[in-house]
Design a protein around this motif. Structure first.
Motif, mmCIF file in Angstrom:
data_model
loop_
_atom_site.group_PDB
_atom_site.id
_atom_site.type_symbol
_atom_site.label_atom_id
_atom_site.label_comp_id
_atom_site.label_asym_id
_atom_site.label_seq_id
_atom_site.Cartn_x
_atom_site.Cartn_y
_atom_site.Cartn_z
ATOM 1 N N ASP A 79 0.812 -1.222 0.000
ATOM 2 C CA ASP A 79 0.000 0.000 0.000
ATOM 3 C C ASP A 79 0.843 1.269 0.000
ATOM 4 O O ASP A 79 0.334 2.371 -0.142
ATOM 5 N N TYR A 80 2.118 1.108 0.198
ATOM 6 C CA TYR A 80 3.007 2.271 0.260
ATOM 7 C C TYR A 80 3.848 2.379 -1.013
ATOM 8 O O TYR A 80 3.976 1.412 -1.764
ATOM 9 N N ILE A 81 4.440 3.535 -1.204
ATOM 10 C CA ILE A 81 5.484 3.672 -2.224
ATOM 11 C C ILE A 81 6.739 3.118 -1.567
ATOM 12 O O ILE A 81 7.221 3.668 -0.566
ATOM 13 N N ASN A 82 7.211 2.012 -2.093
ATOM 14 C CA ASN A 82 8.292 1.309 -1.415
ATOM 15 C C ASN A 82 9.641 1.567 -2.079
ATOM 16 O O ASN A 82 9.792 1.431 -3.288
ATOM 17 N N ALA A 98 2.311 11.611 -1.846
ATOM 18 C CA ALA A 98 2.175 10.156 -1.986
ATOM 19 C C ALA A 98 0.709 9.771 -1.987
ATOM 20 O O ALA A 98 0.259 8.919 -2.766
ATOM 21 N N LYS A 99 -0.049 10.410 -1.102
ATOM 22 C CA LYS A 99 -1.473 10.101 -0.999
ATOM 23 C C LYS A 99 -2.207 10.482 -2.275
ATOM 24 O O LYS A 99 -3.067 9.743 -2.751
ATOM 25 N N ALA A 110 -1.053 6.238 -2.760
ATOM 26 C CA ALA A 110 -0.388 5.401 -1.757
ATOM 27 C C ALA A 110 -0.643 5.957 -0.360
ATOM 28 O O ALA A 110 -1.084 7.090 -0.204
ATOM 29 N N LYS A 111 -0.354 5.135 0.645
ATOM 30 C CA LYS A 111 -0.546 5.612 2.014
ATOM 31 C C LYS A 111 0.601 6.500 2.473
ATOM 32 O O LYS A 111 0.506 7.169 3.491
ATOM 33 N N ASP A 170 8.980 0.123 -5.702
ATOM 34 C CA ASP A 170 8.831 1.093 -6.781
ATOM 35 C C ASP A 170 10.152 1.731 -7.196
ATOM 36 O O ASP A 170 10.284 2.217 -8.315
ATOM 37 N N TYR A 196 5.941 5.068 -9.176
ATOM 38 C CA TYR A 196 4.799 4.401 -8.543
ATOM 39 C C TYR A 196 3.557 4.523 -9.427
ATOM 40 O O TYR A 196 2.860 3.551 -9.712
ATOM 41 N N LYS A 197 3.324 5.745 -9.906
ATOM 42 C CA LYS A 197 2.115 5.977 -10.715
ATOM 43 C C LYS A 197 2.171 5.196 -12.032
ATOM 44 O O LYS A 197 1.189 4.628 -12.470
ATOM 45 N N ARG A 227 2.241 0.872 -10.974
ATOM 46 C CA ARG A 227 1.212 0.173 -10.215
ATOM 47 C C ARG A 227 -0.007 -0.060 -11.102
ATOM 48 O O ARG A 227 -0.425 0.815 -11.857
#
Ligand code: SF4
Ligand code: SF4
Ligand code: SF4
Ligand code: SF4
Ligand code: SF4
Lengths: 629, 147
Positions: free
Chosen positions: A250-253, A280-281, A285-286, A331, A392-393, A396
């Motif tokens: 759920d996060y940007i890792n 991020a949100k 992502a969280k 990511d 990330y965008k 995912r």
């Protein structure tokens, strides 16, 4: 019919970590574990260290019918030259790390930035005999003195070493004439010595290796930890999750790899700031999470008490990095040093993972280079963050997740250091010494260094560790060996069941595992501080302690430089495979036998966990009886 | 019957085959290639890699010939063609050390041993599971074929 070039071996090397082994075997992409098969034919000359490629007459190889290279170099010269080259490179790596760490401390102090542990600063400054007007001035002075030592010529002895090393060792080193000059110059003269048609004296080159070992150990290892403690906060003992389960999709890792934790401090804090989290949100992502890998992950885990929010946990060691990426939930890779395997590149490409490198010494082919620069850290940091959000965008939804949420465990004991351990023992080493004297703990083994795969991933490391703890020998670990041992569960309190009766009782009483994790390979310096403190407390020299080292699955040249420090300290050092020396009877004899009379140290080569553990136990018993315990 | 076949153009001269052969026949009881003494002349390879003057390498391996020059020249009966396995076998006890085999083999395979009393030649790694040289070749320049 055209040859198929896309497929790869479906056979992978065994791993001590069975769930990981199964996961890697099932992956739709190639990893180092797959490539071991194609590289299984090893060159015998290379293995023995008797291949020389130093000039255009070469490669020359020693055979019974060709006992000298074209220039006349024999097996002893060729082996010693190759070994010194490796040790000099390894030392250079660690000295690069301590140099950057000292620079980062200095720059942070000049900018009146965050000093996370003033206590560590005052403690180190006191030990080094440095005064300052305030905390910043003091930090600058400490950093300057470290840098001044590193930059000395090779014929000028470094100064801080006199205050950091144990005095009986200093005496021994001076007597042997192996006190190092400036660390960088020693690397320099080391590489000069082993160039074409220069030094041909194997003994001179081996002595140089010891010098490099000392400067690596005291500066590259010990001091890097102590400087990092100031900047990043001291380790605190706690339980933490390890393994692939730490990854939260759920996060940007961001997977971090390297050895230079102080380069991440700025970005690490920034990732938690409100505006960045909001970004991020907005991307869905969280927030951000750092996923630990290699030694910098171990270092973050060690200091994890200060970073619970941003740091998810340590996922795995160097040869787990490909698997971590293959989960699809990473990511970006933010790297600054080894061990950032070239093998991650095709995986990053395939899974659209952004690679950013912040130190050009470890520039990866596909990575964008945004060199860490203290002055522009804010702009650079924001640029990195934006690129990671972009990645990330982009990826995912397009990339399939292949998580392994059940891998690893949630209760690995971490945060062990020379300070936190002593504190845990009630601010004294006496309880540990008493346990050793009583025989409940027979001795101490540092199982340190890397993880390799050519002969199995962590297989020897983990098997040896199990053998040792079953013999009531407590294991302290540092380096990628830690990553494997912890993922296999040996650092959870439940692992006490695998220990011998004495150690088991100790573990159960204290609620600790039989293997204590000191974190990154840099923390081999911490183990050596523990050894020094124990020796001081008992009033003996380090070689007299019932203490052994094993770099069972040593991988890199850095490990060889560490190993030379171990030898200089006078410790027995076990290796699973020889460091390309067996082609020279002389070099092999000096390292495995004669060293005992020089420094007290000795190399023991054994690829079998059981017999290696027996040899190490025998040494421990011998040292015990010499101490009359 | 099995023989070693050679694809000379694939050979890159690495001599892994020679090291494997030495290791397979060492007499000190060791088996790890790490501990093979590469300075001891007693460790003789039974195969040879020669540089081809026109480029590339020429791997020289015993053919275990159907009409073996070595055995034909051997007066003491130490070298014999074994009709069941097809191998040309050597019985040390019968060897006179005359080195007629050394002089006669057209491929130059038999060599005097270091004591100069016996000879050494490929035994097809008898007693092991297949030729060690073939297993060690990273290029598949040598391979075993049923004939
Ligand atoms: S070690 Fe030397 S002989 Fe062996 S493959 Fe490498 S270059 Fe060739
Ligand atoms: S330095 Fe000597 S041994 Fe090395 S490649 Fe050149 S001639 Fe050969
Ligand atoms: S030694 Fe020579 S002649 Fe004898 S079998 Fe081998 S290749 Fe043929
Ligand atoms: S088959 Fe065995 S004895 Fe014959 S050349 Fe190969 S390794 Fe040597
Ligand atoms: S092992 Fe194969 S490639 Fe290497 S020298 Fe021998 S035949 Fe040639």
């Amino acid at each position: 019919m055209s040859e198929c070039t896309n497929c790869f071996s479906s056979r992978t090397c065994p791993s001590a970590d069975k769930p990981l082994e199964a996961f890697i075997r099932s992956l739709p992409m190639e990893t180092s574990h797959h490539r071991t098969e194609g590289q299984s034919t090893k060159c015998g000359f290379g293995l023995q260290g008797v291949c020389c490629r130093l000039c255009a007459n070469g490669p020359c190889r020693i055979t019974p019918k060709a006992p000298r290279g074209i220039c006349g170099a024999d097996a002893d010269t060729i082996v010693a030259r190759n070994f010194l080259r490796a040790v000099a490179c390894g030392s250079g790596c660690y000295i690069h790390i301590v140099e950057n760490t000292a620079k980062n401390l200095k720059n942070t102090a000049l900018a009146k930035g965050k000093i996370r542990s003033e206590e560590s600063l005052y403690r180190l400054a006191k030990e080094l005999g440095i005064d300052g007007e305030d905390v910043y001035d003091l930090a600058v002075k400490v950093a300057d003195e470290v840098l001044a030592d590193l930059y000395k010529p090779d014929d000028v002895q470094m100064e801080l070493i006199e205050k950091l090393a144990y005095s009986p060792r200093l005496e021994a080193w001076k007597k042997l004439g192996i006190m190092p000059g400036g660390s960088k110059s020693e690397v320099f003269s080391g590489v000069v010595k082993c160039s074409t048609n220069l030094n041909s004296d194997p003994m001179d080159m081996l002595v140089h290796c010891l010098k490099l070992g000392i400067s690596t150990g005291v500066y590259g290892l010990m001091l890097t930890n102590l400087l990092n403690d100031i900047l990043l906060g001291e380790p605190e003992i706690r339980f933490a999750p390890v393994g692939l389960n730490v990854i939260d999709p759920d996060y940007i890792n961001i997977m971090i790899t390297g050895h230079q934790h102080s380069m991440f401090t700025y970005i690490q804090d920034r990732l938690l700031e409100e505006d960045v989290v909001a970004k991020a949100k907005a991307a869905g992502a969280k927030g951000f999470k750092l996923v630990g890998c290699t030694c910098v992950g171990q270092d973050l885990q060690l200091r994890g008490a200060h970073y619970t929010e941003i740091f998810d946990g340590h996922a795995g060691n160097n040869y787990t990095s490909e698997a971590i990426l293959a989960t699809g939930a990473i990511d970006g890779v933010l790297s600054e040093f080894n061990c950032t395997l070239p093998g991650i590149e095709p995986i990053c490409d395939e899974l659209m993972i952004k690679q950013i490198c912040i130190d050009d010494v470890a520039k990866k082919k596909n990575a964008e280079l945004i060199p860490f620069n203290f002055d522009t850290r804010k702009e650079d940091g924001d640029r990195i963050i934006d690129e990671l959000i972009e990645a990330y965008k982009n990826r995912r939804g397009k990339v399939k997740m292949n998580l392994l949420p059940e891998h690893g465990n949630k209760n690995t004991l971490t945060g062990v250091s020379e300070l936190s351990l002593k504190k845990f023992l009630g601010d004294s080493w006496k309880p540990l010494i008493d346990l050793i004297v009583s025989g409940k703990i027979k001795g101490v083994a540092g199982v340190v260094g890397c993880s390799s795969v050519a002969y199995g991933h962590d297989t020897l490391t983990v098997a040896l560790t199990k053998e040792l703890i079953a013999k009531d020998i407590i294991v302290l670990s540092a380096g990628c060996s830690s990553g494997g041992i912890e993922n296999c569960g040996l650092m959870t309190p439940e692992a006490a069941e695998l220990a011998g009766p004495g150690l088991k009782e100790v573990c159960k009483t204290l609620g600790i595992p039989p293997v204590l994790n000191f974190g990154p390979c840099l923390a081999i310096g911490r183990l050596e501080m523990v050894a020094t403190e124990l020796a001081k407390e008992i009033g003996v020299d380090i070689p007299q302690l019932p203490l052994v080292l094993s770099a069972a699955q040593w991988l890199e040249e850095q490990a060889l430089a560490d190993g030379c420090f171990g030898l200089a300290l006078g410790l027995p050092l076990h290796l699973g495979v020889p460091p390309f020396i067996t082609g020279s009877q002389l070099v092999t004899k000096v390292l495995t036998e004669d060293m005992k009379d020089l420094t007290g140290g000795q190399v023991i080569v054994d690829a079998d966990a059981k017999s290696a553990a027996e040899k190490l136990e025998a040494i421990i018993l011998e040292k015990r009886s010499a101490l009359n315990i | 019957m099995k023989r070693i076949f050679i694809d000379a153009h694939k050979c890159d001269g690495c001599m892994s085959c020679s090291i494997a052969c030495m290791n397979a026949h060492r007499e000190d009881g060791g088996d790890s290639v790490y501990t093979l003494d590469l300075t001891d002349p007693k460790n003789q390879s039974r195969n040879f890699i020669k540089k081809n003057p026109t480029g590339g390498y020429i791997p020289l391996f015993c053919r275990h010939c159907d009409d073996p020059d070595c055995a034909n020249a051997c007066m003491s009966g130490a070298l014999k063609k074994d009709l069941a396995t097809g191998l040309v076998k050597y019985e040390k006890e019968k060897c006179a050390g005359c080195y007629m085999c050394v002089m006669n083999c057209r491929y130059g395979i038999p060599q005097p041993d270091t004591s100069l009393h016996y000879m050494v030649k490929c035994d097809f790694c008898e007693g092991k599971d297949g030729p060690s040289c073939v297993k060690a070749c990273p290029k598949e320049a040598i391979y075993v074929k049923e004939v």
